[in-house]
Write an enzyme that holds these catalytic residues in place. Sequence first.
Site, short mmCIF file in Angstrom:
data_model
loop_
_atom_site.label_atom_id
_atom_site.label_comp_id
_atom_site.label_asym_id
_atom_site.label_seq_id
_atom_site.Cartn_x
_atom_site.Cartn_y
_atom_site.Cartn_z
N ASP A 198 0.86 -1.18 0.00
CA ASP A 198 0.00 0.00 0.00
C ASP A 198 0.90 1.24 0.00
O ASP A 198 1.39 1.65 -1.04
CB ASP A 198 -0.90 -0.11 1.24
CG ASP A 198 -1.97 0.94 1.30
OD1 ASP A 198 -2.50 1.32 0.26
OD2 ASP A 198 -2.31 1.38 2.42
N VAL A 208 -9.71 -3.35 0.17
CA VAL A 208 -10.12 -4.69 -0.25
C VAL A 208 -10.01 -5.68 0.91
O VAL A 208 -9.20 -5.49 1.83
CB VAL A 208 -9.29 -5.18 -1.47
CG1 VAL A 208 -9.57 -4.32 -2.68
CG2 VAL A 208 -7.80 -5.20 -1.16
N ARG A 263 -10.87 -12.61 6.34
CA ARG A 263 -9.62 -13.20 5.81
C ARG A 263 -9.90 -14.52 5.11
O ARG A 263 -9.16 -14.94 4.23
CB ARG A 263 -8.64 -13.48 6.95
CG ARG A 263 -8.09 -12.24 7.64
CD ARG A 263 -6.94 -12.65 8.56
NE ARG A 263 -6.61 -11.63 9.54
CZ ARG A 263 -5.80 -10.59 9.34
NH1 ARG A 263 -5.27 -10.40 8.15
NH2 ARG A 263 -5.54 -9.73 10.29
P1 5GP Z 1 1.86 -0.44 3.89
O1 5GP Z 1 2.95 -0.41 4.91
O2 5GP Z 1 2.30 -0.84 2.51
O3 5GP Z 1 1.09 0.87 3.87
O4 5GP Z 1 0.79 -1.42 4.47
C1 5GP Z 1 0.65 -2.71 4.15
C2 5GP Z 1 -0.38 -3.33 5.07
O5 5GP Z 1 -1.55 -2.50 5.22
C3 5GP Z 1 -0.88 -4.60 4.45
O6 5GP Z 1 -0.07 -5.69 4.83
C4 5GP Z 1 -2.29 -4.69 4.97
O7 5GP Z 1 -2.29 -5.33 6.22
C5 5GP Z 1 -2.73 -3.27 5.16
N1 5GP Z 1 -3.56 -2.82 4.01
C6 5GP Z 1 -3.23 -1.91 3.08
N2 5GP Z 1 -4.21 -1.76 2.16
C7 5GP Z 1 -5.20 -2.61 2.52
C8 5GP Z 1 -6.48 -2.94 1.95
O8 5GP Z 1 -6.96 -2.45 0.93
N3 5GP Z 1 -7.21 -3.89 2.63
C9 5GP Z 1 -6.76 -4.49 3.77
N4 5GP Z 1 -7.56 -5.39 4.31
N5 5GP Z 1 -5.56 -4.20 4.32
C10 5GP Z 1 -4.78 -3.27 3.70
#
Ligand code: 5GP
Length: 180
Positions: free
Chosen positions: A104, A154, A166
Amino acid sequence: MISSDIEKVLLTEEQIEQRCIELAQQIERDYEEEGTVPIIVGLLKGSIPFMAELIKRFTFPCEIDFMSVSSYDGTESIGDVRIEKDMDLSTKSRSVLVVEDIVDTGRTLAEVKKMFFNKGATDVKIVSLLDKPDRRVVDIEADYIGFTVPNEFVVGYGLDFNQKYRNLPFIGVLKPEIYE
Ligand code: 5GP
């Protein structure tokens, strides 16, 4: 029925399975060319279904492990990562393949990658089921990506909302009334 909370399905079980077969073949070929066998590390809990689908396609002897990390904003807006549960295996002098559910902002993976190099890993690659490039704040890309998804929250196939959904066998978007 938790599936009745879903507004739309973005990726079906069949699409995900097919993509996992392709990813596993590509990953295996690349490691064969490099002549290395990685330790495969799943980031809990979101990577579980994806990791299971992927590793059963590998034909090399797999060593797998898991860790749980939580990302949080540090005093500066670069983010940081806290290890909630550590691995059992040592990654010193090993190549590591990190399995993630979604990239993300990129903060988690950037920190995890740095952490593995600090622990003496020789190589760190990332495979993520999903990628949301529009949300990136840290300059990091996964080496292997299943699908690029739009900027929507999502759930399913490992991904949760408040620890639920999940177990859905597909990736979908929740009805707005569920999270509003
Ligand atoms: P990042 O450090 O890249 O911002 O975050 C990654 C984590 O955020 C992912 O492992 C996940 O747990 C959570 N996350 C980010 N986007 C989503 C999404 O659209 N849905 C869900 N369920 N979790 C997300």
